[in-house]
Scaffold this active site. Structure first.
Site, short mmCIF file in Angstrom:
data_model
loop_
_atom_site.label_atom_id
_atom_site.label_comp_id
_atom_site.label_asym_id
_atom_site.label_seq_id
_atom_site.Cartn_x
_atom_site.Cartn_y
_atom_site.Cartn_z
N TYR A 94 -29.09 23.86 25.37
CA TYR A 94 -27.81 24.56 25.17
C TYR A 94 -27.99 26.04 25.44
CZ TYR A 94 -23.58 25.85 22.49
OH TYR A 94 -22.36 26.33 22.09
N GLU B 130 6.07 -8.45 -17.27
CA GLU B 130 5.28 -7.22 -17.19
C GLU B 130 4.91 -6.75 -18.59
OE1 GLU B 130 4.00 -5.77 -14.30
OE2 GLU B 130 4.62 -7.82 -13.88
N ASN C 2 -45.91 11.02 26.16
CA ASN C 2 -46.48 11.55 24.92
C ASN C 2 -45.97 12.98 24.70
OD1 ASN C 2 -48.22 12.58 22.87
ND2 ASN C 2 -49.58 10.85 23.31
N ARG D 190 -3.31 8.07 -10.91
CA ARG D 190 -4.49 8.18 -11.78
C ARG D 190 -5.79 8.47 -11.03
NH1 ARG D 190 -3.37 2.75 -14.95
NH2 ARG D 190 -2.01 2.49 -13.15
N ALA E 102 0.83 -1.22 0.00
CA ALA E 102 0.00 0.00 0.00
C ALA E 102 0.86 1.26 0.00
CB ALA E 102 -0.92 -0.01 1.22
#
Ligand code: UD1
Ligand code: CA
Length: 457
Positions: A385, A154, A375, A15, A9
């Site tokens: 807040y 390759e 309810n 690209r 990695a």
């Protein structure tokens, strides 16, 4: 015998044209390199080393939670050089080293397991994964001598004749650890790209009379991602595979083409998912759930028989038989009980809601602990807040919050208490009591007529 995995990695991924390292781009909601790490783990490779280089800080940050070790390749001198950078990791190890690339997330656990089995039972020093494809352009070609693999060439180093070979190297291998280290030290970079190719290890081993194996698999599993369009192709393939898996487990997808389920999502049977649902991260969905269109659910646990419509649910738990939406927003760390109704335009933030409570319309609840069978009238606002700090609100079982109530935190409405519609509640309401906090209504008789008669208006 030990089993070790190396994941390449360190490359740049030019690209992709991205500031994010290529292997961190996501497929079905998960970084490509993390797909590969997870698959290696599931296939019994516990000890995983990730070779990082370009963008190494990002890659290390996003993979470290998976308990992997790292090797660093400072300069990208080729895949063989990358593996050499993991010399410290490989030194003294005996057994099988799997080498996979972080940009090929479609490999399946079963294929890795089959490959390992054939590698170990065949007594090979190297086993590679290959595919046969119509257009092999760009890939390394597998050259065989009869059935035996002779070498990998390759693309850029192929002769006219070799370019016609259709069996490609997937870039996924198993090696005998000791033989790999020996061969790596013999690599040269006298090729078209001036790089140290890992692929040359095959020819080196062959020349030392070591046994080379190859497993052929379907191309879709071996696809590498080098561009955004290949990323989108990988997404389609993986999405199909994930969706098929859930359908085989008894989940109905009304339109699999517009259903987006992350790789780590678990769903039980008899759940029905309508189009345009996005289910991501570490989400678990129970049995008999109905997801009507247009929801996003991330890192959440949804109980059996829940119904959700056009809502967003983040890092929360929803209890059995509860209904959510349309247009509800359940923010992180909320715990919603069983048989609850969360209706339209309701936002819940970091709150617990007890069983059987109804919050049917146009309500905000933040930092609150709400009991059961409460309810909430339309348009309730928990005022949590003050511009500086957040405060807690508690609503006891069976309380009834009148329409358009403000509950100014910190405040407690005790069990069975009522608040009058339109009240701004700033003090605790005792159990079974009514809290009224609004100006008393005054009617001025004939006020409108008098105003007209005054001639001013
Ligand atoms: C490689 C293989 C090729 C195979 C193909 C399959 C070699 C020489 N070639 O080619 O035979 O058909 O994969 O997809 O191995 N990387 C590093 N350090 C480096 C160079 C690369 O860590 O110095 C990493 C990249 O991040 C990537 C992986 O190795 O994850 C493969 O590199 P890439 O340049 O994409 O190799 P390919 O040209 O695709
Ligand atoms: Ca590649």
């Amino acid at each position: 015998m030990g089993k070790y995995a190396l994941i390449l990695a360190a490359g740049e991924g030019k690209r992709m044209k991205s500031e994010t390292s290529k292997v961190l781009h996501k497929v079905c909601g998960k970084e490509m390199v993390n797909h590969v790490i997870d698959i290696m783990r599931k296939a019994c490779f516990e000890d995983v080393n990730v070779i990082v280089g370009k963008g190494k800080d990002q890659v290390m940050a996003k993979t470290s939670s998976r308990d992997v070790s790292f090797s660093v390749q400072e300069e990208q001198l080729g895949t063989g050089h990358a593996v050499l950078c993991a010399k410290d990791f490989l030194q003294g190890k005996k057994g099988t080293v799997a080498i996979f690339t972080g940009d090929a997330p479609l490999i399946r656990e079963e294929t890795v397991k089959d490959m390992l089995k054939s590698h170990e039972e065949g007594g090979y020093s190297a086993t590679l994964l290959t595919s046969v494809i119509d257009d092999p352009s760009g890939y390394g070609r597998v050259k065989r001598d009869g059935d035996d693999v002779e070498k990998i060439i390759e693309h850029k180093d192929c002769s006219e004749e070799e370019l016609l070979l259709q069996e490609i190297n997937a870039g996924m291998y198993m090696f005998d650890a000791e033989e790999l280290l020996k061969a790596l030290l013999l690599l040269k970079n006298d090729n078209a790209q001036g790089e140290y190719y890992l692929t040359d290890v095959i020819e080196i081993m062959k020349n030392s009379d070591l046994k080379i194996g190859a497993s052929i698999t379907e191309f879709d599993e071996t696809r590498g991602v080098n561009s955004r369009s290949q990323l989108a192709e990988a997404e389609v393939i993986l999405r199909k595979r994930i969706n098929l898996f859930h359908m085989e487990n008894g989940v109905t997808l009304i339109d699999p083409n517009s259903t987006y389920i992350g790789a780590d999502v678990a769903i039980e049977n008899d759940t029905i998912i309508y189009p345009n649902n996005l289910i991501e991260g570490n989400t678990k969905i129970g049995k008999g759930v109905t997801l009507y269109p247009n929801s996003r659910i991330l890192d959440s646990e949804i109980g059996d028989d829940v119904t959700i419509t056009s809502s967003v649910i983040l890092s929360s738990r929803i209890g059995r038989n509860t209904s959510v939406g349309p247009f509800a927003y359940i923010r992180p760390d909320s715990v919603i009980g069983e048989d609850v109704k969360i209706g339209d335009f309701v936002e819940i933030k970091k709150s617990t809601i007890g069983n059987g409570t109804k919050i049917s319309h146009l309500t905000y609840i933040g930092d609150a602990e709400v009991g059961s069978k409460v309810n909430f009238g339309c348009g309730t606002v928990v005022v949590n807040y003050d511009g500086k700090s957040k405060f807690k609100t508690v609503v006891g079982d069976n309380a009834f919050i009148g329409c358009n109530t403000n509950l100014v935190a910190p405040v407690t409405v005790h069990e069975g208490a009522f608040t009058a519609a339109g009240s701004t509640i700033t003090e605790d309401v005792p159990a079974e009591s009514l809290g009224i906090a609004r100006a008393k209504q005054v009617n001025k008789d004939g006020w409108v007529r008098k105003r007209k008669d005054s001639g001013k208006y």
